[in-house]
Design an enzyme around this catalytic site. Sequence first.
Site, PDB file in Angstrom:
ATOM      1  N   ASP A  97      39.132  39.556  36.780  1.00 33.92           N
ATOM      2  CA  ASP A  97      40.295  40.433  36.791  1.00 33.92           C
ATOM      3  C   ASP A  97      41.531  39.547  36.947  1.00 33.92           C
ATOM      4  O   ASP A  97      41.430  38.371  37.296  1.00 33.92           O
ATOM      5  CB  ASP A  97      40.158  41.411  37.962  1.00 33.92           C
ATOM      6  CG  ASP A  97      41.378  42.291  38.130  1.00 33.92           C
ATOM      7  OD1 ASP A  97      41.914  42.755  37.111  1.00 33.92           O
ATOM      8  OD2 ASP A  97      41.790  42.506  39.276  1.00 33.92           O
ATOM      9  N   ASP A 155      39.060  42.500  42.521  1.00 33.40           N
ATOM     10  CA  ASP A 155      39.428  42.937  43.870  1.00 33.40           C
ATOM     11  C   ASP A 155      39.629  44.437  43.991  1.00 33.40           C
ATOM     12  O   ASP A 155      39.828  44.947  45.086  1.00 33.40           O
ATOM     13  CB  ASP A 155      40.725  42.239  44.305  1.00 33.40           C
ATOM     14  CG  ASP A 155      41.949  42.795  43.601  1.00 33.40           C
ATOM     15  OD1 ASP A 155      42.972  43.022  44.253  1.00 33.40           O
ATOM     16  OD2 ASP A 155      41.877  43.021  42.375  1.00 33.40           O
ATOM     17  N   ASP A 184      37.390  47.199  39.078  1.00 33.00           N
ATOM     18  CA  ASP A 184      36.509  46.064  38.777  1.00 33.00           C
ATOM     19  C   ASP A 184      35.060  46.323  39.171  1.00 33.00           C
ATOM     20  O   ASP A 184      34.195  45.478  38.913  1.00 33.00           O
ATOM     21  CB  ASP A 184      37.004  44.808  39.514  1.00 33.00           C
ATOM     22  CG  ASP A 184      38.445  44.477  39.177  1.00 33.00           C
ATOM     23  OD1 ASP A 184      38.785  44.532  37.988  1.00 33.00           O
ATOM     24  OD2 ASP A 184      39.230  44.189  40.095  1.00 33.00           O
TER      25      ASP A 184
END
Length: 1233
Positions: free
Chosen positions: A424, A884, A888
Site C-alpha cells: 500500500d 496499514d 489492505d
Amino acid sequence: MTRGRIRAKLRQSHLYTFTCLRPQADGDVPHSVDGPGFSRIVYCNQPQVHSKKPLYYTSNYISTTKYNIVTFLPKAIFEQFRRVANLYFLLTAILSLTPVAPFSAVSMIAPLAFVVGLSMAKEALEDWRRFIQDMKVNARKASVHKGNGVFGFKPWQKIRVGDVVKVEKDQFFPADLLLLSSSYEDGICYVETMNLDGETNLKVKRALEVTLTLEDDGTFNDFRGTIKCEDPNPSLYTFVGNFEYERQVYPLDPSQILLRDSKLRNTAYVYGVVIFPGHDSKVMQNSTESPSKRSRIEKKMDQIIYILFTLLVVISMISSIGFAVKTKFQMPDWWYLQPDNTTNFYNPKKPAVSGIFHLVTALILYGYLIPISLYVSIEVVKVLQATFINQDIHMYDEETGKTAQARTSNLNEELGQVETILSDKTGTLTCNQMDFLKCSIAGIAYGTGSSEVELAAAKQMAIDLEEQGDEFSNFPMRKNSNCDSWDNASGLGATEIELQTVVTSKEEKEHRNVIKGFSFEDIRLMGGNWSKEPNADVIELFLRILAVCHTAIPERNEEIGGFNYEAESPDEGSFLVAAREFGFEFCKRTQSSVYVRERYVSSGQPVEREYKILNLLEFTSKRKRMSVIVRDEDGQIFLLCKGADSIIFDLLAKNGRMYEEATTRHLNEYGENGLRTLALAYKKLEESEYSAWNSEFMKAKTSIGADRDAMLESVSDAMERELILVGATAIEDKLQKGVPQCIDKLAQAGLKLWVLTGDKMETAINIGYSCSLLRQGMKQICISVNPDAIGQDGKEAVKENILMQITNASQMIKLEKDPHAAFALIIDGKTLEYALADDMKHQFLGLGVDCASVICCRVSPKQKALVTRLVKEGTGKTTLAIGDGANDVGMIQEADIGVGISGVEGMQAVMASDFSIAQFRFLERLLVVHGHWCYKRIAQMICYFFYKNIAFGLTLFYFEAFTGFSGQSVYDDWYMLLFNVILTSLPVISLGVFEQDVSSEVCLQFPALYQQGPRNLFFDWHRIFGWMGNGLYSSLIIFFLNIIIFYDQAFRSGGQTADMAAVGTAMFTCIICAVNCQIALTMSHFTWIQHLFVWGSITTWYIFLLLYGMTSPLISGNAYKILVEALAPAPIYWFAILLVIVTCNLPYLAHISFQRSFNPMDHHIIQEIKYYRKDVEDQGMWTRERSKARQETKIGFTARVDAKIRHLRGKLHKKYSTTNVQTSLSVEGEAAT
C-alpha cells in the site's frame, strides 16, 4: 462546542461548484429498488423492529478470528491431520490397540496426543490474540439515540440497524450510516477515507435537505423514516436506495453514505442512521475469511513424508514377504516354536495371512523412519523464533512504543523466500505529512533544503564514487598539465555534470524550530526579504495565491496564538502554513470572503486584507486544478488558479509564458527528487467580462438535467483560459522514516515491489519518484483507458485497446537492447478491471514481471486482493503484502505472507496480518535478517531430522532381516522412546533457534545473501536426497560395523561374545554420538546453549544408561548394569564407537571441505573473511565484496546513483578521448613544422 456552533453558521456548500450542488428536491426521481439485490429495508430510529425476522439483520459485532468455540475443535483437528505424518501416526495409534503391535498402545497414542495437542494449543493462543484485538474494536463507544431525544454511549458491537448515531470530530464511523445532518447548516461534512481507499484528500458528504432540521439531540424524539436500498455488497463507490420521509420519497446516492472505518474531519459532529452494520458494512464485505496458510517448506515436507512413507511400505512389504517365506518353508523345522500349535500370526499352513499380519507389525515397527517429533519440534522452534522477532530491539519504534509481532509463527521460514512485495502507499510508505520544501517564482528557484531522496542518493553516490575511484583513475590523463590527477579530473567532471553534494548540518537542524508542514530554507524569501528580490511584485502575487486559493477553514490555536488550518488535503494545509511563514496569514473565512493578514508591507504594520469570493471552481480528479475568482479591496477582479503543470501550461496565454522554460526545468528537477509539484497562474478580469461569464455560470449551476455537469465544466473551462504563469510549488510527501533506504536494500536483495494504492495516478507517480521506484531515464508504460470511450466504443473495443497496449509494451521490452534500460508499469483501477479478466490477466502479469516496478493506482480493496492472487498464482513465487488500513485487509489475507503496519489509523490490517511492524523500514530487517535466518534454520533442521531418523530407522530393518524377519527390535523400548523425545531433540531445536551463518549486521551489508531463500538452495531436492543418502550411509556403517565387530569377537575378559542387549546398546550409543557430532559439524555459530545441548545429549545418554542399569531387573530387563559390568570395561566397545563416529561423519566433512575450497557459497566466503579478520585489516577488500553482494537492480536510489555514475564515466571517457585526439593532432603538427 461553542466554537463549533459559530463555525456551523457557514454554509459550506457555497464553496463547491461540482461536488455538493444538488438540484431541487422536486426534480429528483426516486431510484427503482424493486427486484433482486434490493431487499434491504431500514426503519430509522426503530432498531427494535430489526430484532426479529423477517427484518433481522446482522449485528455490528465483527470477528477476524479463524475459529470460534463451536468450530475450533473440528477445524483445528482438520488442520492437524492435513499433515500426512499425523494421519499416518493416527493410523498406527489405532493399530497399536491390536495384538499385532510390536509396542504398547500407550507408547503410540501418547506421543500423537502430545504433538497434536501442543500444536492445537498454539493455534488457540494465536487466535485468542486476534480475538482480544477484535474485542478492542467491538468495545469502542459510540453515542446512540436511546429514546426521548436522549443520546447515550453504547459499545460498537451493540449498535443495530436503524439506530441513530452521533459521531463527533476525529471519530471513526462505527457502521455504514446515512448522513442526516451535521454541525454545518447545510448538512456538509468532511470525511477522511484513507483507511478505506488510501486517499489523503478529504471527501465532502452532504445530507438531504429534508433532514437538515434534525440539528440537535432533542429533534430525534419523533424522527421516523424508511430506507429501501441495495443489499450489502463490497462496492465502496456506489450506493442505490430511496429514503421515505414525511410521505415523500427521496433518492439516495454515495454522497450521503458514511462508511465504517472512515473518519469525521473538520466537522464538529454529524447524525446518521445505521444501514449496514458489522460484516454487512462495505469495508468488511471487502475482507475475506481468515485463510489457513502453510509455508512452502511445510508443503514440501509433506512430499518428503510421502517418499519416506513409500520407503516404509516397501521395506515393510519386503519384511512381510520374507516373513511369509520363512514361515512356510523354515518354521515347520523349528520345533521349539511349536508350529503345530500356533495362531494365524505364525501359521506355516497360512503363510499369506501371517505375512499380512506381519505387514501391520512392520509398518508400526519401522515408523521411526517418519519422525513424529518433527512437527512438534518445528512448532517449538517457530514459537521461539517468533519470540526473537517480537523482542528484536532493532524493530522497536520509539515514537509509538510498538514492537514487531509475529502473530502467527507458521510462516517464519516464508519470510526468507519472498520474491514479490505488494505494498500500500498511504500510511505504509508515506506518513501523510506534506512539507513545503521548494518553489519556483518568476523563473527563479528558491529553497536550499534537500528532500530525503536527495540526501539518501547523495550519501550512496559518495560511497559508490569512493568504491569506483580506481576505475575512474584508469582514464588516460594528459601529462604535464594541470588536470593530470584524479582529484582535478573528478572535480572538473563533477562540475560539468552538476554532481551535487548535499551536506546538512546536524547542529543547525537541532537549533531550528520545527514547523509542521514547512521545511523551506532560503534566506531570500524568509523574514520579508522577498520584497528585496528583483521580481517582488510576482512573488507577492504568488504568496497571495497560496493564501487565497483554497477551501480551508482557520481555527484559532489558543496555545500558540496562531491558527490551525482544517483543509481538504495535506497539500492545501502546507500551502497555507508556507504563506503564513512568508508573511501572508490566512486568518478568517466568512460566507463570502477570506481575510489575509499581511505582515511585510511598506507601512511596517500588519494589514488585514479582505478578498471577496465571487466563485470557486474546486479541484476534481478530472479537472486537476482549482480556481477562485476574487475581488480585492481595490475592486479589481482576479482569477487565481493552481493545478497540475501539464494542465496549467495548456491554459497559458501567449504573453503568459515568460517563465515557462525556466519553470519547466525546475519542475523536472523537483520531480526527479520525488517532490509533488503544482503550477500557479492568474488572470485579471474586467467587470463586464466577469458579469457576462457569471450569468452563464449561474444558468448552468441552477439547471436541472443530465447534462448539468457537462455545462458547468464547459463554462468553467471558458473562464480558465489565457492565464499568466507565476511559478510552481514543490512539496515533499514525507515518506516514513527510512523508506528509501529500505526499498533500496530490498531491491539489492533481489525483491520486486508492486505499489497498489487507491490514490490518483499523479500522486502515486510522485511517490514512485520519492521512493526511487521511478527515476529520470526510466521508461514509463502507462496503461489507461478514457472513461468516455467505454460508453462510446463498447466494452469489447476498450478491452481490445487495452490488450493492444499491453502487447505493444511487452514487445517494446523484448526488443530493447540497452542492458541498463528500465521500465515501469503504471495502470489505473478502471483499466485493471479489464486487465484482470481471465483472457487478459496472464499477459498483464507477464508485462508486470518484465518491468522493474509496477504501480497500480485508484484500485479498490477487492482489486488489491485480485492483483495479489494473480501474482501469487501466476508466478508460483512467494508474495508478501503490506498495508496499514482496512482497505489492505484483502490483499494481506490473499498473499502468502501478510504484514500489517500498526500505525495510527485503526488496527484492521494488523488484525488480519501474519506479522505486524510499526514502520515500513522494519520490513528490511524482518526479511533480510530474520527471514534469511528462519529459512536456513528450518531447512537445515528438517533435513537433519530426516537424516537422523533414516539412520536410526533403517538399523531396525537391517536387524529384522538379520534375524529372519522376526519383528524383533534390537533396541530396548526405553531407548526408542527417548531417541526423539530427549536424546536428539534439544540439539536440533538449538539448531533451529540459534544457528546463524552470518550475523545480522553482515546480512544487512550483504543483501544478496537473501537470494539463497527464493532460490531455495537449502531445501531443494538435491540437498534433501543428499541428506537422505547420508542417513542411509550412516545406517549401513552403524549396523554392519557393529555386527562385524561384535558378531564373533570375544567381548568380555572371559571370552564371551556380546549378546543382543550389548550389541543393541552399543549400536544405539553409536547412533547418539554420530548424529550429535553430525549436527555439531552442521552448525556455523555456537553459543553455550548449543554446546550444552549437543554434548549434554551424549552425556545424558550415558547418565540414563547408568541409572537405568541400576534399577531392578524387572524394570531394566536385559539392560541391568549393562554399562558398568558389560560395556564400560570392554575396550572394543569404546574403539567401535570412535570408529563408527569417524566413519559416519568423514564423507560429510570431505564434502564441506571440498565445497568451501573449490565451490564456496556466498556465506562461506564471508565467514572466512570474518574469521581471518580481513574485514578489519583490509577494508578495501571488504568494501569490494559488499559492492558485489548487491543483486543487479533497476529501482532504488542505488540504481539511480549507478545511472549517474555511468553518465559520469561516459562524460569523462568522451572528454578524454577528445583531449587525446587534440593532443595527437598538436603533436603531429609540431612534427610537421
